[in-house]
Enzyme design. Structure first.
Site, PDB file in Angstrom:
ATOM      1  N   ASP A 164       0.816  -1.225   0.000  1.00 46.16           N
ATOM      2  CA  ASP A 164       0.000   0.000   0.000  1.00 46.16           C
ATOM      3  C   ASP A 164       0.849   1.275   0.000  1.00 46.16           C
ATOM      4  O   ASP A 164       0.532   2.254  -0.664  1.00 46.16           O
ATOM      5  CB  ASP A 164      -0.880   0.071   1.264  1.00 46.16           C
ATOM      6  CG  ASP A 164      -1.997  -0.947   1.248  1.00 46.16           C
ATOM      7  OD1 ASP A 164      -2.197  -1.601   0.211  1.00 46.16           O
ATOM      8  OD2 ASP A 164      -2.664  -1.088   2.296  1.00 46.16           O
ATOM      9  N   ARG A 204      -7.144   6.225  -0.884  1.00 48.89           N
ATOM     10  CA  ARG A 204      -6.045   7.115  -0.504  1.00 48.89           C
ATOM     11  C   ARG A 204      -4.691   6.594  -1.009  1.00 48.89           C
ATOM     12  O   ARG A 204      -3.763   7.357  -1.178  1.00 48.89           O
ATOM     13  CB  ARG A 204      -6.011   7.328   1.005  1.00 48.89           C
ATOM     14  CG  ARG A 204      -5.620   6.088   1.773  1.00 48.89           C
ATOM     15  CD  ARG A 204      -5.463   6.386   3.240  1.00 48.89           C
ATOM     16  NE  ARG A 204      -6.730   6.668   3.880  1.00 48.89           N
ATOM     17  CZ  ARG A 204      -6.900   6.655   5.196  1.00 48.89           C
ATOM     18  NH1 ARG A 204      -5.874   6.405   5.980  1.00 48.89           N
ATOM     19  NH2 ARG A 204      -8.061   6.881   5.721  1.00 48.89           N
ATOM     20  N   THR A 255      -4.235   4.400   9.720  1.00 49.69           N
ATOM     21  CA  THR A 255      -4.148   3.007   9.288  1.00 49.69           C
ATOM     22  C   THR A 255      -5.210   2.243  10.062  1.00 49.69           C
ATOM     23  O   THR A 255      -5.839   2.807  10.959  1.00 49.69           O
ATOM     24  CB  THR A 255      -2.732   2.441   9.543  1.00 49.69           C
ATOM     25  OG1 THR A 255      -2.690   1.071   9.121  1.00 49.69           O
ATOM     26  CG2 THR A 255      -2.341   2.502  11.015  1.00 49.69           C
ATOM     27  N   THR A 256      -5.422   0.952   9.726  1.00 47.72           N
ATOM     28  CA  THR A 256      -6.448   0.175  10.420  1.00 47.72           C
ATOM     29  C   THR A 256      -6.155   0.201  11.922  1.00 47.72           C
ATOM     30  O   THR A 256      -5.078  -0.188  12.346  1.00 47.72           O
ATOM     31  CB  THR A 256      -6.441  -1.285   9.914  1.00 47.72           C
ATOM     32  OG1 THR A 256      -6.299  -1.253   8.500  1.00 47.72           O
ATOM     33  CG2 THR A 256      -7.704  -1.995  10.288  1.00 47.72           C
ATOM     34  N   GLY A 368       3.802  -4.613   6.059  1.00 52.29           N
ATOM     35  CA  GLY A 368       3.879  -3.584   5.032  1.00 52.29           C
ATOM     36  C   GLY A 368       4.830  -2.463   5.382  1.00 52.29           C
ATOM     37  O   GLY A 368       5.960  -2.397   4.888  1.00 52.29           O
ATOM     38  N   HIS A 369       4.395  -1.612   6.305  1.00 51.38           N
ATOM     39  CA  HIS A 369       5.084  -0.352   6.551  1.00 51.38           C
ATOM     40  C   HIS A 369       6.582  -0.518   6.819  1.00 51.38           C
ATOM     41  O   HIS A 369       7.405   0.197   6.237  1.00 51.38           O
ATOM     42  CB  HIS A 369       4.396   0.387   7.710  1.00 51.38           C
ATOM     43  CG  HIS A 369       5.000   1.719   7.981  1.00 51.38           C
ATOM     44  ND1 HIS A 369       5.939   1.925   8.965  1.00 51.38           N
ATOM     45  CD2 HIS A 369       4.829   2.911   7.366  1.00 51.38           C
ATOM     46  CE1 HIS A 369       6.302   3.188   8.952  1.00 51.38           C
ATOM     47  NE2 HIS A 369       5.639   3.809   7.997  1.00 51.38           N
TER      48      HIS A 369
HETATM   49  N1  PXP Z   1      -2.767  -6.513   8.336  1.00 53.52           N
HETATM   50  C1  PXP Z   1      -3.817  -5.663   8.210  1.00 53.52           C
HETATM   51  C2  PXP Z   1      -5.172  -6.203   8.370  1.00 53.52           C
HETATM   52  C3  PXP Z   1      -3.613  -4.307   7.913  1.00 53.52           C
HETATM   53  O1  PXP Z   1      -4.665  -3.472   7.818  1.00 53.52           O
HETATM   54  C4  PXP Z   1      -2.290  -3.842   7.732  1.00 53.52           C
HETATM   55  C5  PXP Z   1      -2.071  -2.399   7.378  1.00 53.52           C
HETATM   56  O2  PXP Z   1      -2.615  -2.113   6.154  1.00 53.52           O
HETATM   57  C6  PXP Z   1      -1.252  -4.769   7.870  1.00 53.52           C
HETATM   58  C7  PXP Z   1      -1.515  -6.082   8.192  1.00 53.52           C
HETATM   59  C8  PXP Z   1       0.168  -4.356   7.707  1.00 53.52           C
HETATM   60  O3  PXP Z   1       0.512  -3.502   8.716  1.00 53.52           O
HETATM   61  P1  PXP Z   1       1.881  -2.723   8.666  1.00 53.52           P
HETATM   62  O4  PXP Z   1       1.829  -1.842   7.456  1.00 53.52           O
HETATM   63  O5  PXP Z   1       1.911  -1.974   9.939  1.00 53.52           O
HETATM   64  O6  PXP Z   1       2.960  -3.752   8.560  1.00 53.52           O
END
Ligand code: PXP
Length: 395
Positions: A164, A204, A255-256, A368-369
């Site tokens: 993302d 977004r 974020t979520t 992700g991040h």
């Molecule tokens: N799992 C879910 C359900 C998420 O919403 C997210 C963030 O989009 C992630 C995992 C990954 O989180 P992060 O980007 O903090 O690693």
């Protein structure tokens, strides 16, 4: 079939996964080298168990398990007719649940222990005759529960990468670079087992063009994160990703923020899962590590749960981090033992992912991040490989 497992509890109110328990019983019979023998397992409520306990043992109230060897059940039949018949094991699910809560294990785990106990009685083991025999039976039970539940992961968990934030950078300028589709390919080449994208209502970061292109280019598995809205359901049914993950979505959040409240939204979740299951798309529910949410996820027919690791990752003291980790560990155990596949994610980084990866109940980590942020310094290929190393060492 050698195993006849019947759930007689009222309206399956304990959400028993009979397929899982039958599989586990088959493993047990194999381990005991009696897989050609027939066994009946009947799960019931306390009231029914109390009747059997009164009729056959002249004892008041329910008990957890009763065994009736075929030789006693059918003692008026010729021996040839009961060949290969082990007998019946009756289990009170209500009592098993109380015991599971006291031991902090899952209901399914406790029922497995009782199936073992009852089966050993059918084979002549007895813990009431002498201390020596009780010890032999107990040791056998410990060995068998390991064998019966050993289908846990042996290798490192899968690593699914959320791209993302590649799109976040692109959207900041409203141009065409960097492209999450290219990024996903680099992640896969560096060893990612799957690609995750969250198509938000406000678009977004990820755009419709991204997810449709990714559908064509992803070689591993595409997991579409989405809110349970009509718009997203239609997109998912059209896109046909390898799986979807339902998440709560708030417009204002960065974020979520937390897990889904499956308990309060069972009807809605069931509806989405039914639609997806007709299209053969497995559904994962993103939930906090919480027993009630896990039971509800099982009830609505989810294939996966993704445990929210945010509070563990954000903990600022070792004490809080340890207690948050224990919650994840116990919840993963509970979900796994109930027959759900267990993913975990949110906030995991190069420091925190290893410990979660070490849990043998975890199927996949969704990260992700941390990876996208590190890729700014070391490149995306290197950032993915380093994360793989973190979870390989631990997993
Ligand atoms: N799992 C879910 C359900 C998420 O919403 C997210 C963030 O989009 C992630 C995992 C990954 O989180 P992060 O980007 O903090 O690693």
């Amino acid at each position: 079939m050698a195993i006849n497992l019947v759930d007689n509890t009222e309206k399956n109110r304990f959400h028993i996964n009979t397929v899982l328990l039958t599989k586990r019983t088959a493993t047990l019979l194999d381990a005991l080298d009696i897989s050609s023998q027939k066994i009946s397992i009947v799960l019931m409520d306390d009231a029914e168990m109390a009747r059997y306990n009164a009729d056959f043992r002249h004892k008041k109230g329910p008990t957890n398990v009763l065994s009736f060897p075929a030789s006693e059940l059918y003692n008026d039949l010729p021996a040839g007719l009961i060949e290969n018949q082990l007998g019946d094991v009756l289990i009170s699910v209500e009592t098993a649940r109380k015991e599971a809560r006291n031991k902090y294990c899952s209901l399914h785990h406790r029922i497995c222990e009782l199936i073992i106990h009852g089966t050993l009685h059918l084979l002549g083991y007895d813990h009431e005759r002498s201390t020596r025999e009780a010890l032999i039976m107990w040791e056998k039970e410990q060995q068998l529960i390991q064998q019966m539940t050993r289908s846990r992961r042996k290798n490192m968990p899968y690593l699914a990468i959320n791209v993302d934030h590649v799109a976040t950078v692109r959207q900041a300028r409203g141009t065409i670079e960097p492209d999450p589709v290219h990024a996903a390919a680099i992640c896969e080449l560096a060893g990612a087992d799957g690609i995750v994208v969250h198509l938000r209502e406000d678009r977004r970061h990820m755009q419709d063009r991204d997810v449709y292109l990714l559908r064509k280019t992803v070689k591993t598995r595409l997991n579409l994160e989405m809110a349970a809205t009509k718009e997203m359901i239609d997109i998912a049914l059209d896109l046909k990703p390898e799986m979807i993950t339902l998440v709560p979505e708030k417009r204002q959040e960065l974020t979520t923020e937390g897990g889904l409240d499956v308990v309060a939204n069972e009807k809605k979740m069931k509806k989405v899962i039914n639609k997806m299951s007709k299209a053969k798309i497995p559904v994962s529910l993103f939930i906090d590590p919480d027993a009630a949410q896990i039971e509800a996820a099982l009830e609505v027919g989810a294939t996966f749960v993704e445990l929210h690791t945010g509070r563990y990752c954000d903990a600022t003291t070792e004490e809080v981090q340890n207690s948050e980790f224990r919650l994840i560990e116990q919840s993963a155990e509970l979900a796994f033992e109930s027959g759900l596949k267990v993913n975990a994610g949110h906030g995991l980084d190069y420091r925190t992912s290893g410990r979660v990866a070490s849990l043998p109940t975890i199927h996949e980590l969704s990260i992700g991040h941390a990876i996208i942020a590190r890729s700014v310094y070391v490149g995306l290929d290197q950032a993915v490989r380093e994360m793989r190393d973190c979870i390989l060492v631990a997993g």
